[in-house]
Design a protein around this motif. Structure first.
Motif, mmCIF file in Angstrom:
data_model
loop_
_atom_site.group_PDB
_atom_site.id
_atom_site.type_symbol
_atom_site.label_atom_id
_atom_site.label_comp_id
_atom_site.label_asym_id
_atom_site.label_seq_id
_atom_site.Cartn_x
_atom_site.Cartn_y
_atom_site.Cartn_z
ATOM 1 N N LYS A 1 0.810 -1.200 0.095
ATOM 2 C CA LYS A 1 0.115 0.005 0.062
ATOM 3 C C LYS A 1 0.823 1.140 -0.172
ATOM 4 O O LYS A 1 1.967 1.091 0.684
ATOM 5 N N VAL A 2 0.327 2.385 -0.715
ATOM 6 C CA VAL A 2 1.416 3.537 -0.971
ATOM 7 C C VAL A 2 0.494 4.639 -0.866
ATOM 8 O O VAL A 2 -0.534 4.718 -1.300
ATOM 9 N N THR A 3 0.809 5.636 -0.141
ATOM 10 C CA THR A 3 0.094 6.891 0.024
ATOM 11 C C THR A 3 0.365 7.774 -1.137
ATOM 12 O O THR A 3 1.192 7.594 -1.925
ATOM 13 N N GLU A 4 -0.752 8.565 -1.152
ATOM 14 C CA GLU A 4 -0.676 9.469 -2.528
ATOM 15 C C GLU A 4 0.346 10.147 -2.452
ATOM 16 O O GLU A 4 0.931 10.800 -3.450
ATOM 17 N N ASP A 5 0.917 10.852 -1.358
ATOM 18 C CA ASP A 5 1.858 11.798 -1.192
ATOM 19 C C ASP A 5 3.150 10.986 -1.868
ATOM 20 O O ASP A 5 4.005 11.642 -2.528
ATOM 21 N N LEU A 6 3.458 9.879 -1.654
ATOM 22 C CA LEU A 6 4.490 9.135 -1.851
ATOM 23 C C LEU A 6 4.525 8.886 -3.498
ATOM 24 O O LEU A 6 5.563 9.061 -4.309
ATOM 25 N N ILE A 7 3.229 8.861 -4.021
ATOM 26 C CA ILE A 7 3.271 8.786 -5.371
ATOM 27 C C ILE A 7 3.555 9.931 -6.205
ATOM 28 O O ILE A 7 4.366 9.955 -7.067
ATOM 29 N N VAL A 8 3.170 11.028 -5.490
ATOM 30 C CA VAL A 8 3.512 12.382 -6.106
ATOM 31 C C VAL A 8 5.045 12.456 -6.130
ATOM 32 O O VAL A 8 5.492 13.254 -7.095
ATOM 33 N N ASP A 9 5.557 12.440 -4.969
ATOM 34 C CA ASP A 9 6.940 12.276 -4.759
ATOM 35 C C ASP A 9 7.776 11.538 -5.922
ATOM 36 O O ASP A 9 8.634 12.191 -6.346
#
Lengths: 352, 352
Positions: free
Chosen positions: A337-345
């Protein structure tokens, strides 16, 4: 090249393949042979193929319009009606001659016609040779959602003839390379190193090894319950970017490989942050990707739209986006599971 | 009643069935339960069913219009879009609640959504209980061609609850009786004799024995290569008559059973002419059929149109119409070729 034996069918190469096709046709006593093409493969591939088709059977060509945009149920209805009008019956054979749209859609059409007729796939692009030729996935898109409607269904055989690659552009060849890079970093790092150090490596060998790898993975997990999920590396973000560019009228489309290459850089970055995937290897992947593909500038204002598409990924369950990530080369972790923030990063990491 | 074990799934009856359904839902951890109904089964069957669905999962009802005319790909696209918009994922379950249109179409929709989600069939008509509940055939029509697009695909379970028969008309019950007669004459003559001598036989027993027979046949020949073809007895001519009446604007539609009953009389006549099927038994079949169904007057001017539809039968190969005929009760012969003249004679025999 030797034949590769997939779950329930062989992948034949070059000249031997056409002899095997003739034997298959004789053995199974087909009533009619339908050949599915698009306008490009009808012009460039069909004339190369047809002298190799040693059969007295009735042959009917069915042409659909090229392009991912036509990979939908409406096109299937057109092909089903054409087969019906041309007198297709349960003993008909469908040969698909084309890229991934033709082989994916054709396999689905054949599998559903009168509850299933035989089909043979002849991929004509690098992408469809190394990706779509093995694994039994068939299907079409539903609106912008890729492969939403489809089946696991196996062809009678697959024919890989690298001569067809002379009919496609350099950009299409590069599109296929992204899948080979994926096989390398997830399953056989030697393959990746070969690509890195030697762009002149014989394409035949890259194709053969890629199909071998995909076949090993699929044999162990045909329905994508576990191991097969590694083939989705780079595809979760990659698919979303591909769909977003397809939908956006003011952007030129990305090829599948161009989008997946970006996805692999992003997902390697996320692997580094969550699983300590080594930074040197992360940089190595980014470097190889940027040596092959032009850099795309992902705009901040597009991130929300890409994120929205991620939420429709087929692999999601209960609204959770599922990633396959890397602990190291050849060493993966499923269902992260990955947070949206990390995907943006990760998209910002790709940009710089 | 005991559970019948089909190829890869059980057929459960009455109260026990609902307990098994709850266990299945708990065990497989579905994300959402979709229930496919038409306006009739939503009104009459859904209120009976829903108190038996012991689950905390999210439930979404998808309604399609009733009738064979809606058993097509366009309806499937509507259902696929509805499931997508309602957030369906690979861990969704689809329960079909209705007659053959709902179970055939629903099974196809589920089998193709994201390359296959689980489904459970709950047939609510006699015809779908004794015919569609076992055998794994799913599909939809293509224009007037019945079940032209479809798959062999098995549900997780089938629930047969005869209480639903209180929701359907006498004519619909009779439609299912034709299939039970078919099981009798082709496979278990005792079942046929029971129907002949005792119309008051308990419907539960007729249903149970019919499903047992169909299951025995399908287990021996799931893909209809040999034995399973006996289930087509009466259906070659019957389907053509059914389609012809469906197409004809000035005729009232026949039910499936009404058409198949005529088909069985015609094909028994052809059996008598070609294979010496005994004349007394031919007359016995005609007598039982006419004791249950009103006589239809097949018009001479319609014979050519019926013949045209026969030529599109799914079982045809190389343009030859294939019949399964009877040497005797419980004794069949596959792949019989029949002349057009004899087919016409058989329809005239039915008429008089």
């Amino acid at each position: 090249m030797k034949t590769i034996q997939a779950v329930s069918y062989p992948v034949h190469f070059q000249d031997k393949a056409y002899k095997e096709l003739s034997s298959l046709i004789t053995k199974n006593g087909y009533s009619t042979i339908f050949i599915l093409v698009d306008e490009n493969t009808f012009e460039h591939c069909y004339p190369k193929f047809i002298p190799n088709l040693d059969s007295e059977k009735r042959i009917e060509v069915i042409e659909i319009e090229s392009g991912e945009i036509n990979k939908n149920i409406e096109t299937c209805i057109g092909v089903w009606n054409a087969i019906t009008e041309l007198g297709g019956d349960r003993k008909s054979l469908l040969i698909t001659l084309g890229g991934g749209v033709i082989t994916d859609l054709g396999g689905f059409v054949a599998s559903c016609f009168k509850r299933g007729i035989d089909f043979v796939n002849i991929p004509t692009t690098l992408l469809s040779m190394v990706d779509a030729s093995v694994g039994g996935k068939t299907g079409v898109d539903l609106g912008v959602l890729k492969n939403q409607i489809g089946l696991f269904s196996n062809p009678e055989m697959v024919i890989v003839d690298v001569d067809f690659l002379t009919t496609v552009t350099e950009r299409e060849i590069k599109s296929g390379m992204a899948e080979i890079i994926k096989y390398g970093v997830t399953y056989d790092i030697k393959l990746f190193k070969e690509i890195k150090k030697n762009k002149g490596l014989h394409i035949n060998d890259l194709i053969f090894r890629s199909i071998e790898i995909k076949n090993e993975v699929v044999l162990q997990d045909p329905k994508e319950k576990n191991l097969r999920k590694i083939l989705n590396f780079g595809h979760t973000i990659g698919h979303a970017i591909e769909s977003f560019y397809l939908e956006s009228e003011d952007k030129k489309n990305l090829t599948h490989g161009e989008a997946i290459a970006i996805g692999m850089v992003c997902e390697s970055y996320i692997s580094n942050k969550l699983l300590n995937f080594p930074e040197t290897k992360l940089n190595e992947i980014k470097e190889v990707v940027l040596s092959i593909y032009d850099r795309i500038n992902l705009l901040k204002e597009d991130f929300a739209g890409i994120m929205e598409l991620l939420k429709h990924d087929k692999k999601n369950v209960n609204g959770q986006v599922n990633f396959v990530l890397l602990n190291d080369y050849e060493n993966h972790k499923l269902d992260c599971k990955v947070t949206e923030d990390l995907i943006v990063d990760s998209m910002e990491f790709y940009n710089f």
